[in-house]
Every structure is written in structure tokens, then in C-alpha cells.
Write a protein that holds these residues in place. Structure first.
Motif, PDB file in Angstrom:
ATOM      1  N   ILE A   4      49.820  22.619  48.316  1.00 56.89           N
ATOM      2  CA  ILE A   4      49.811  21.156  48.292  1.00 56.89           C
ATOM      3  C   ILE A   4      48.755  20.677  47.303  1.00 56.89           C
ATOM      4  CG2 ILE A   4      49.478  19.072  49.678  1.00 56.89           C
ATOM      5  CD1 ILE A   4      50.234  20.812  52.133  1.00 56.89           C
ATOM      6  N   ALA A   5      49.169  19.858  46.339  1.00 55.52           N
ATOM      7  CA  ALA A   5      48.238  19.284  45.361  1.00 55.52           C
ATOM      8  C   ALA A   5      47.825  17.893  45.817  1.00 55.52           C
ATOM      9  CB  ALA A   5      48.897  19.208  43.991  1.00 55.52           C
ATOM     10  N   ILE A   6      46.523  17.639  45.816  1.00 58.43           N
ATOM     11  CA  ILE A   6      45.992  16.329  46.195  1.00 58.43           C
ATOM     12  C   ILE A   6      45.604  15.575  44.927  1.00 58.43           C
ATOM     13  CG2 ILE A   6      44.220  15.103  47.494  1.00 58.43           C
ATOM     14  CD1 ILE A   6      43.933  17.534  49.277  1.00 58.43           C
ATOM     15  N   LYS A  76      53.481  20.870  34.311  1.00 54.83           N
ATOM     16  CA  LYS A  76      53.821  22.268  34.571  1.00 54.83           C
ATOM     17  C   LYS A  76      53.208  22.771  35.873  1.00 54.83           C
ATOM     18  CE  LYS A  76      54.484  23.648  29.745  1.00 54.83           C
ATOM     19  NZ  LYS A  76      54.027  24.564  28.658  1.00 54.83           N
ATOM     20  N   LYS A  77      52.105  22.134  36.265  1.00 58.44           N
ATOM     21  CA  LYS A  77      51.434  22.563  37.488  1.00 58.44           C
ATOM     22  C   LYS A  77      52.204  22.148  38.741  1.00 58.44           C
ATOM     23  CE  LYS A  77      46.810  22.769  35.495  1.00 58.44           C
ATOM     24  NZ  LYS A  77      45.388  22.394  35.604  1.00 58.44           N
ATOM     25  N   PHE A  78      53.234  21.307  38.555  1.00 64.75           N
ATOM     26  CA  PHE A  78      54.058  20.941  39.698  1.00 64.75           C
ATOM     27  C   PHE A  78      54.981  22.080  40.112  1.00 64.75           C
ATOM     28  CE2 PHE A  78      53.026  16.602  38.367  1.00 64.75           C
ATOM     29  CZ  PHE A  78      52.732  16.044  39.594  1.00 64.75           C
ATOM     30  N   LEU A  79      55.245  22.995  39.169  1.00 61.84           N
ATOM     31  CA  LEU A  79      56.150  24.098  39.466  1.00 61.84           C
ATOM     32  C   LEU A  79      55.568  24.964  40.579  1.00 61.84           C
ATOM     33  CD1 LEU A  79      57.057  25.135  35.805  1.00 61.84           C
ATOM     34  CD2 LEU A  79      58.402  23.725  37.375  1.00 61.84           C
ATOM     35  N   GLY A  80      56.344  25.190  41.583  1.00 63.79           N
ATOM     36  CA  GLY A  80      55.895  26.035  42.681  1.00 63.79           C
ATOM     37  C   GLY A  80      55.159  25.301  43.778  1.00 63.79           C
ATOM     38  N   LEU A  81      54.903  23.990  43.588  1.00 67.96           N
ATOM     39  CA  LEU A  81      54.230  23.223  44.636  1.00 67.96           C
ATOM     40  C   LEU A  81      55.212  22.843  45.739  1.00 67.96           C
ATOM     41  CD1 LEU A  81      51.951  20.715  42.667  1.00 67.96           C
ATOM     42  CD2 LEU A  81      51.212  22.682  44.014  1.00 67.96           C
ATOM     43  N   ASP A  82      54.714  22.839  46.956  1.00 68.91           N
ATOM     44  CA  ASP A  82      55.540  22.397  48.078  1.00 68.91           C
ATOM     45  C   ASP A  82      55.423  20.893  48.298  1.00 68.91           C
ATOM     46  OD1 ASP A  82      56.598  24.976  49.271  1.00 68.91           O
ATOM     47  OD2 ASP A  82      54.454  25.405  49.162  1.00 68.91           O
ATOM     48  N   ALA A  83      54.268  20.323  47.921  1.00 69.81           N
ATOM     49  CA  ALA A  83      54.067  18.887  48.152  1.00 69.81           C
ATOM     50  C   ALA A  83      52.952  18.357  47.267  1.00 69.81           C
ATOM     51  CB  ALA A  83      53.740  18.624  49.618  1.00 69.81           C
ATOM     52  N   VAL A  84      53.005  17.046  47.019  1.00 70.22           N
ATOM     53  CA  VAL A  84      51.931  16.327  46.333  1.00 70.22           C
ATOM     54  C   VAL A  84      51.456  15.235  47.286  1.00 70.22           C
ATOM     55  CG1 VAL A  84      51.268  15.026  44.287  1.00 70.22           C
ATOM     56  CG2 VAL A  84      53.065  16.750  44.128  1.00 70.22           C
ATOM     57  N   TRP A  85      50.144  15.107  47.406  1.00 67.60           N
ATOM     58  CA  TRP A  85      49.561  14.192  48.396  1.00 67.60           C
ATOM     59  C   TRP A  85      48.717  13.143  47.675  1.00 67.60           C
ATOM     60  CZ3 TRP A  85      45.613  16.020  52.680  1.00 67.60           C
ATOM     61  CH2 TRP A  85      45.443  14.986  53.623  1.00 67.60           C
ATOM     62  N   ARG A 101      61.205  16.857  41.865  1.00 69.17           N
ATOM     63  CA  ARG A 101      59.834  16.754  42.349  1.00 69.17           C
ATOM     64  C   ARG A 101      59.686  17.411  43.722  1.00 69.17           C
ATOM     65  NH1 ARG A 101      61.747  11.270  42.569  1.00 69.17           N
ATOM     66  NH2 ARG A 101      62.176  10.638  44.706  1.00 69.17           N
ATOM     67  N   PRO A 102      58.467  17.848  44.037  1.00 66.23           N
ATOM     68  CA  PRO A 102      58.209  18.367  45.386  1.00 66.23           C
ATOM     69  C   PRO A 102      58.142  17.212  46.376  1.00 66.23           C
ATOM     70  CG  PRO A 102      56.190  18.304  44.112  1.00 66.23           C
ATOM     71  CD  PRO A 102      57.294  17.913  43.168  1.00 66.23           C
ATOM     72  N   LYS A 103      57.907  17.514  47.627  1.00 65.11           N
ATOM     73  CA  LYS A 103      57.739  16.457  48.617  1.00 65.11           C
ATOM     74  C   LYS A 103      56.504  15.631  48.277  1.00 65.11           C
ATOM     75  CE  LYS A 103      60.003  18.490  52.640  1.00 65.11           C
ATOM     76  NZ  LYS A 103      59.818  18.914  54.055  1.00 65.11           N
ATOM     77  N   ILE A 104      56.565  14.347  48.591  1.00 65.90           N
ATOM     78  CA  ILE A 104      55.450  13.455  48.276  1.00 65.90           C
ATOM     79  C   ILE A 104      54.926  12.828  49.561  1.00 65.90           C
ATOM     80  CG2 ILE A 104      54.727  11.385  47.036  1.00 65.90           C
ATOM     81  CD1 ILE A 104      56.887  12.018  44.978  1.00 65.90           C
TER      82      ILE A 104
END
Length: 366
Positions: A4-6, A76-85, A101-104
Motif C-alpha cells: 500500500i502506497a501512502i 511505474k511505481k504503481f505497478l504491483g501495488l494493491d492500494a493507494v491511500w 489503477r489499484p484500489k484507492i
């Protein structure tokens, strides 16, 4: 393990960060086997951009565009992410361009509707904010709200998205903020025998610290063995210091710059009353931290505080439409004299500790 990216505008490596920044750092420090958090931000440029365009009609747009271009560089860093917070409504709306896009997820920190932007009195700016809000609500998979008035607001105005909104109360760090022997801590920090008022936060116009000073000045007339510790910084600092001189309280009102969480905990542990006259609050982290150190809270009424402060249990909410300064001072005297209030305050706030809140929030990312 879920990745998960914050996203947030602050540089979290700075000595002082906002309450939202502290909230995020708690999750970044999380050592869960099931969730891996990473952080991407504007490294403080979002704040610079907001100040630069403060008086512009389209002040919202440069901030969002700044964030949009940062996201574009890091796509590119979104690749492989499950979610963005996200933690701001108008930043979340910048992800509309992503197809796969991943889940938001979005956390709204106590400013609903037109309050999501500081220029809420301007009709055009409020209109821009509402557009961003509608985009974010339709885009996000889940939206976390830190207090019940916010939850009720969004349920009322976005009925078709009711299932997205989830109540997740704010929380304090139990390992940092906890009670200690008050007399010993007072002696250790140099305020032995004093009744200590405390305020921590931004020294901003909306915080109405001038009213807090008037209340303290009235209290100090009857109880001279008292001090008011103001911890923080902001655009009103010099004016507040001048007002302190006007009230002849230079030796009674002491200003401190931002400090580490461990040092801040010591000041809370020594204090008797947390005093706030802020016009609006979310689920105030400062108040939670103070209560965790057995400090009752006296605050100006705000709808968001009704679930956080219960009269005669952990503090007192006042309204100048009903109470005069004299009545507020009288209530403070009762709270200071009460031997049961500190313990009652501590029992109440334990439900908001990180140990209880974080596991419940983490499950929502599934």
C-alpha cells in the motif's frame, strides 16, 4: 503481503510534521506481516505551493497539478501495488487518469464539505472543492472518516455511496503517551507547585488562542500559582506574545517551539488542563494525547468534539452563547480540584489507543 502506497504533501523526515503526518508515520512504522506501507509525497512542495497561491482564485489547482505531475513521474511505481491511500480529498481526485489503477483509499481528517479547503467563504473556491469532493467520492473504493459528524454528513449528501464510508476514529501512541506521577514530572520540568494549562498545535487565527489567553488571565487572577504552556508555532505567534505582555502575563504564559513526541509527553504528564478555543476540530490528536496522560480537556464547542469530550467525565465543552468566561473559569477550578477526573479521563481515552485502533483499520484494507 499487501503493498500500500501512502500519498501526502509533507516531508515526513522533518522534525515537526502535522497531526496527519503523525497519523501516517504510525502506519509506516507498522511491522505487520500482512501489510507493507511505502510513502510518496511532494517533499513539502505541496505546502509551498499552497502558500504561494494562497490569495489566488484557483489556489486549489496548482496544488493538485503539482501532485499530479509528481504522480505522473512515479507512475511505474504503481505497478504491483494493491492500494493507494490518500489523506486529502483534492489529491485523491488526481488519479482519475489511471486506467488500470489499484484500489484507492481516502482518509478525511475532520474537514467535511466546504471545510476541505481553507477558502470556504469564497463561492468559486467552494464550488471547486465540491467538484473535487464528488470526483474523489466516486473514485475511491473506501473512505475512512475520523468522527461521527463527518460520517453523518457524507451519508446525507452521498446516499448512493453510503457503503464506501467507514468510521475509523483517530488514535494516539500508547507507548509514548501515558500517565506518570504528576508532582515528580512538574518538578523535573521546573514547574513544581503550579497549576499547568497546556495547548499544543498551530498558532493560527482559527485556533483563537487569544480567547484561551483571556480565560487563563481570568483564572490567574484568582489562582496566581498557575502557568499556561503554549507549544507550537504559526503566523499568530508574535501577536500572541504581544497580547501576553498586554495582560502582564509574560512570566505566566510560556511559549515553546515544536518538540519531539517524547518531550511533549513529559509536558502533558505534568499538566492539569488542556485548553482549546479552536473554531473547528476533527478527532483532535492533541486532545487524545493529553487525555492519555490524565489531562482533562476544556474546549470550545464543536460538533466533532461531542464524541470526544463528555462533560464531567473527561472535561468540559463550553459555548460563549451560553457560558461567560467567569463560568468557564469556575468549571476549570472544579476540574482542577477533582481527584476523580484524571482517572476518569484516562479510562475514557484508552479506547482510542493505537493498540486497539490500528488492527481494526488494517483489516479494512482487505
Amino acid at each position: 503481503m499487501k503493498k500500500i502506497a501512502i500519498f501526502h504533501w509533507e516531508d515526513l523526515s522533518q522534525k515537526h510534521v502535522s497531526s496527519v503526518g503523525l497519523y501516517i508515520k504510525n502506519f509506516l512504522d507498522n511491522k505487520s506481516k500482512f501489510y507493507q506501507f511505502s510513502y510518496f509525497g511532494c517533499n513539502g512542495r505541496g505546502a509551498t505551493c499552497q502558500l504561494k497561491y494562497r490569495k489566488k482564485v484557483f489556489g486549489l489547482l496548482p496544488i493538485s497539478f503539482q501532485f499530479f505531475f509528481d504522480l505522473l513521474k512515479k507512475r511505474k511505481k504503481f505497478l504491483g501495488l494493491d492500494a493507494v491511500w490518500f489523506h486529502q480529498i483534492y489529491y485523491a481526485s488526481t488519479l482519475l487518469w489511471l486506467k488500470n489503477r489499484p484500489k484507492i483509499f481516502l482518509t478525511i481528517h475532520g474537514r467535511r464539505g466546504s471545510h476541505t479547503f481553507p477558502f470556504r467563504k469564497n463561492a468559486l473556491k467552494s464550488w471547486l472543492v465540491k467538484i473535487a469532493e464528488r470526483m474523489a467520492v466516486s473514485l475511491c473504493d473506501k473512505i475512512f472518516l475520523l468522527n461521527l459528524p463527518d460520517l453523518n454528513y457524507y451519508h446525507k449528501h452521498y446516499r448512493s455511496y453510503r457503503k464506501k464510508f467507514i468510521y475509523t476514529p483517530n488514535f494516539y501512541q500508547k507507548n509514548t503517551f501515558f500517565p506518570r506521577n504528576k508532582l515528580r514530572v512538574k518538578k523535573a520540568i521546573g514547574f513544581s507547585g503550579k497549576v499547568i494549562f497546556i495547548y499544543t498545535g498551530r498558532l493560527a487565527l482559527s485556533k483563537q488562542i487569544c480567547l484561551s489567553l483571556k480565560i487563563f488571565a481570568k483564572y490567574n487572577q484568582k489562582n496566581s500559582a498557575s502557568v499556561f504552556l503554549i507549544i507550537g508555532s504559526g503566523e499568530r505567534e508574535n501577536k500572541l506574545k504581544n497580547l501576553t505582555k498586554k495582560f502582564n502575563l509574560e512570566k505566566k504564559v510560556i511559549f515553546f517551539p515544536w518538540m519531539s513526541q517524547n518531550d511533549l509527553a513529559k509536558f502533558y504528564q505534568a499538566s492539569d488542563i488542556f485548553l482549546s478555543c479552536s473554531l473547528f476540530e476533527g478527532m483532535s490528536l492533541s486532545m487524545l494525547e493529553a487525555m492519555a496522560c490524565k489531562v482533562p480537556v476544556v474546549a470550545l464547542f464543536s460538533p466533532e468534539l461531542k464524541e470526544l469530550i463528555i462533560d464531567n467525565k473527561n472535561g468540559f465543552l463550553f459555548d460563549f452563547k451560553r457560558e461567560s468566561i467567569e463560568k468557564v473559569v469556575q468549571k476549570i477550578e472544579e476540574l482542577v480540584a477533582s481527584k476523580e477526573m484524571p482517572e476518569s479521563t484516562y479510562k475514557f481515552v484508552r479506547q482510542f489507543s493505537s493498540r486497539q485502533a490500528m488492527p481494526a483499520i488494517l483489516k479494512l484494507f482487505d
